[in-house]
Design a protein around this motif. Structure first.
Motif, PDB file in Angstrom:
ATOM      1  N   UNK A  39      16.233 -65.604 -14.126  1.00 51.44           N
ATOM      2  CA  UNK A  39      15.572 -66.885 -14.379  1.00 51.44           C
ATOM      3  C   UNK A  39      14.370 -67.042 -13.459  1.00 51.44           C
ATOM      4  N   UNK A  40      14.533 -66.656 -12.213  1.00 50.89           N
ATOM      5  CA  UNK A  40      13.426 -66.710 -11.257  1.00 50.89           C
ATOM      6  C   UNK A  40      12.287 -65.793 -11.699  1.00 50.89           C
ATOM      7  N   UNK A  41      12.650 -64.594 -12.204  1.00 50.29           N
ATOM      8  CA  UNK A  41      11.631 -63.635 -12.631  1.00 50.29           C
ATOM      9  C   UNK A  41      10.876 -64.138 -13.868  1.00 50.29           C
ATOM     10  N   UNK A  42      11.612 -64.696 -14.838  1.00 48.64           N
ATOM     11  CA  UNK A  42      10.949 -65.146 -16.063  1.00 48.64           C
ATOM     12  C   UNK A  42      10.064 -66.364 -15.777  1.00 48.64           C
ATOM     13  N   UNK A  43      10.480 -67.206 -14.832  1.00 50.23           N
ATOM     14  CA  UNK A  43       9.644 -68.362 -14.466  1.00 50.23           C
ATOM     15  C   UNK A  43       8.346 -67.908 -13.799  1.00 50.23           C
ATOM     16  N   UNK A  44       8.451 -66.848 -12.993  1.00 49.61           N
ATOM     17  CA  UNK A  44       7.221 -66.296 -12.365  1.00 49.61           C
ATOM     18  C   UNK A  44       6.280 -65.755 -13.433  1.00 49.61           C
ATOM     19  N   UNK A  45       6.861 -65.111 -14.453  1.00 45.24           N
ATOM     20  CA  UNK A  45       6.022 -64.567 -15.536  1.00 45.24           C
ATOM     21  C   UNK A  45       5.301 -65.676 -16.282  1.00 45.24           C
ATOM     22  N   UNK A  71      -0.714 -64.002 -24.021  1.00 44.47           N
ATOM     23  CA  UNK A  71      -0.030 -62.857 -24.607  1.00 44.47           C
ATOM     24  C   UNK A  71       1.023 -63.290 -25.605  1.00 44.47           C
ATOM     25  N   UNK A  72       1.303 -62.385 -26.561  1.00 43.44           N
ATOM     26  CA  UNK A  72       2.352 -62.656 -27.554  1.00 43.44           C
ATOM     27  C   UNK A  72       3.733 -62.587 -26.913  1.00 43.44           C
ATOM     28  N   UNK A  73       3.793 -62.177 -25.658  1.00 44.33           N
ATOM     29  CA  UNK A  73       5.077 -62.055 -24.969  1.00 44.33           C
ATOM     30  C   UNK A  73       5.573 -63.403 -24.439  1.00 44.33           C
ATOM     31  N   UNK A  74       4.697 -64.378 -24.363  1.00 43.77           N
ATOM     32  CA  UNK A  74       5.095 -65.683 -23.842  1.00 43.77           C
ATOM     33  C   UNK A  74       6.256 -66.283 -24.637  1.00 43.77           C
ATOM     34  N   UNK A  75       6.209 -66.278 -25.985  1.00 48.55           N
ATOM     35  CA  UNK A  75       7.352 -66.831 -26.736  1.00 48.55           C
ATOM     36  C   UNK A  75       8.669 -66.121 -26.393  1.00 48.55           C
ATOM     37  N   UNK A  76       8.597 -64.807 -26.152  1.00 45.38           N
ATOM     38  CA  UNK A  76       9.804 -64.050 -25.789  1.00 45.38           C
ATOM     39  C   UNK A  76      10.340 -64.545 -24.444  1.00 45.38           C
ATOM     40  N   UNK A  77       9.435 -64.686 -23.460  1.00 48.94           N
ATOM     41  CA  UNK A  77       9.862 -65.145 -22.143  1.00 48.94           C
ATOM     42  C   UNK A  77      10.440 -66.562 -22.189  1.00 48.94           C
ATOM     43  N   UNK A  78       9.826 -67.397 -23.028  1.00 48.35           N
ATOM     44  CA  UNK A  78      10.322 -68.779 -23.150  1.00 48.35           C
ATOM     45  C   UNK A  78      11.719 -68.804 -23.779  1.00 48.35           C
ATOM     46  N   UNK A 106      20.469 -62.985 -22.772  1.00 49.99           N
ATOM     47  CA  UNK A 106      19.341 -62.894 -23.717  1.00 49.99           C
ATOM     48  C   UNK A 106      19.745 -62.304 -25.067  1.00 49.99           C
ATOM     49  N   UNK A 107      20.815 -61.486 -25.092  1.00 53.15           N
ATOM     50  CA  UNK A 107      21.270 -60.869 -26.348  1.00 53.15           C
ATOM     51  C   UNK A 107      21.625 -61.904 -27.404  1.00 53.15           C
ATOM     52  N   UNK A 108      21.932 -63.132 -26.963  1.00 50.82           N
ATOM     53  CA  UNK A 108      22.318 -64.189 -27.917  1.00 50.82           C
ATOM     54  C   UNK A 108      21.130 -64.705 -28.722  1.00 50.82           C
ATOM     55  N   UNK A 109      19.895 -64.474 -28.228  1.00 57.04           N
ATOM     56  CA  UNK A 109      18.712 -65.024 -28.916  1.00 57.04           C
ATOM     57  C   UNK A 109      17.641 -63.963 -29.211  1.00 57.04           C
ATOM     58  N   UNK A 110      17.802 -62.767 -28.683  1.00 56.24           N
ATOM     59  CA  UNK A 110      16.759 -61.731 -28.836  1.00 56.24           C
ATOM     60  C   UNK A 110      17.213 -60.593 -29.751  1.00 56.24           C
ATOM     61  N   UNK A 111      16.239 -59.944 -30.365  1.00 53.75           N
ATOM     62  CA  UNK A 111      16.536 -58.776 -31.200  1.00 53.75           C
ATOM     63  C   UNK A 111      16.810 -57.567 -30.303  1.00 53.75           C
ATOM     64  N   UNK A 112      17.341 -56.496 -30.894  1.00 55.15           N
ATOM     65  CA  UNK A 112      17.623 -55.271 -30.130  1.00 55.15           C
ATOM     66  C   UNK A 112      16.344 -54.704 -29.518  1.00 55.15           C
ATOM     67  N   UNK A 113      15.249 -54.766 -30.269  1.00 57.44           N
ATOM     68  CA  UNK A 113      13.966 -54.258 -29.767  1.00 57.44           C
ATOM     69  C   UNK A 113      13.508 -55.066 -28.562  1.00 57.44           C
TER      70      UNK A 113
END
Length: 359
Positions: A138-144, A155-162, A174-181
């Motif tokens: 959580x600390x790492x994703x908030x820094x990102x 970046x298109x990665x922001x929605x993923x981090x959010x 994260x597996x509960x909301x993210x795809x395998x990729x």
């Protein structure tokens, strides 16, 4: 090619270093106090493979070398590690580059071995460690997300981090909301909660009425977690015996396969590794671990960098075919050996002869 490794993690005094020694034949310090492991111990475990043994029977080489998996034994994690308690952030940073996490969970009483919480409660211990991983990610994703960098923010990665942040805030992986990729991407970036995880339940040498173990089994089943039960102390002692004595002892215990062999094979699968074989002039038969989907040219680089640079082509035969004919020469005469170019994707069990030019 980067080394692929498994990190042995857990609270202090759960048997991490004992398991490390059992897997690798290492001599990491085993002590009844927290942080006896300060610098990580590194070692390799051999992957048992009946196909390698069968190849060796008819080739009769001077050397037989199995594939290996690297294990890293890191210091125990304590409550509030994300705030710097114990070895805290240093511990967490050490495991970010590890591909698979092997969490040792204590189910043995071991009255001579203290527990940092003063009692044996494996479910509590899992949740303690899990919470530290959640807080750290959580600390790492908030820094990102707050980093003052326009390129990252747009970046298109922001929605993923959010999405990851929202899951972690709810106490969900994260597996509960993210795809395998997406999970693979997050794991590569060092998100601990996205890494493949296997639990090693460290049990007593003899099966006893253990209420904690029964509860833990139900808990892990409910979570659809992957786990294996091992008595690390017994397996470490067995590892010190000569191979024949060890085999005899396992036979007496009615154990068909070493529990550490099972663990090694499971981590091999979680690392997404396959095996190819090489035969060097009848002198050496060797198994090599390589990432699934790798090209034959990349496989050549595993053997020697010169082979990858000067790669011309490869002669390939499935190990099952070679074992059927008992001779590379006969297999060639029967048309079983294929010629493959640099883009060929290696398959599990391929026996490969590389043809290359020295540059």
């Amino acid at each position: 090619m980067a080394t692929l490794s498994c990190g042995i993690i857990g609270l202090p005094n759960v048997g991490k270093s004992t398991l490390f020694n059992a897997l690798t034949g290492g001599n990491a310090e085993v002590a009844n106090f927290p942080f006896s492991t300060i610098s990580p111990n590194r070692g390799v475990a051999y992957v048992s493979d009946p196909r390698l043994e069968e190849l060796a029977k008819f080739i009769n080489p001077q050397k037989i070398i199995p594939a290996t998996v690297e294990f890293i034994d890191v210091a125990g994690l304590v409550k509030n590690a994300h705030r710097g308690e114990g070895l805290g952030n240093e511990f967490l940073s050490r495991i970010r580059g590890i591909e698979v996490l092997v969490e040792v969970v204590r189910c043995f009483q071991g009255r001579g071995v203290s527990h940092p919480e003063g009692s044996i409660d494996p479910i509590r211990d899992i949740e303690t460690l899990e919470l530290e991983l959640f807080f750290s990610d959580l600390s790492m994703v908030e820094r990102r997300l707050t980093k003052p960098n326009k390129m990252i923010k747009s970046s298109s990665r922001v929605p993923l981090f959010e999405k990851v942040k929202e899951a972690l805030m709810k106490g969900e992986f994260p597996q509960s909301v993210c795809s395998e990729t997406e999970i693979r991407e997050l794991a590569k970036e060092g998100f601990l909660t996205a890494k493949p995880l296997i639990y090693v339940v460290n049990i007593e040498a003899e099966e006893t009425a253990n209420h904690s173990l029964k509860e833990l089994r139900e808990y892990l089943k409910k979570r659809k977690a992957e786990w294996i039960e091992i008595c690390a102390q017994l397996d470490m002692e067995l590892g010190e015996l000569p191979p024949e004595e060890r085999k005899e002892f396992l036979k007496e215990l009615n154990i068909k396969e070493n529990r550490e062999d099972k663990l090694i094979k499971r981590t091999y699968r979680l690392l997404n590794l396959i095996t190819f074989f090489t035969i060097t002039g009848g002198r050496e038969v060797r198994a090599w671990a390589i990432k699934r989907g790798s090209t034959v040219r990349e496989a050549a680089g595993k053997v020697h960098s010169d082979m990858e640079r000067g790669f011309i082509r490869a002669e390939v035969i499935p190990v099952s075919s070679l074992l059927k004919f008992h001779s590379p020469k006969e297999a060639k005469e029967k048309g079983e050996i294929r010629i493959e170019g640099k883009d060929y994707k290696v398959e599990d069990g391929d026996v490969i002869h590389f043809i290359f030019a020295v540059r």
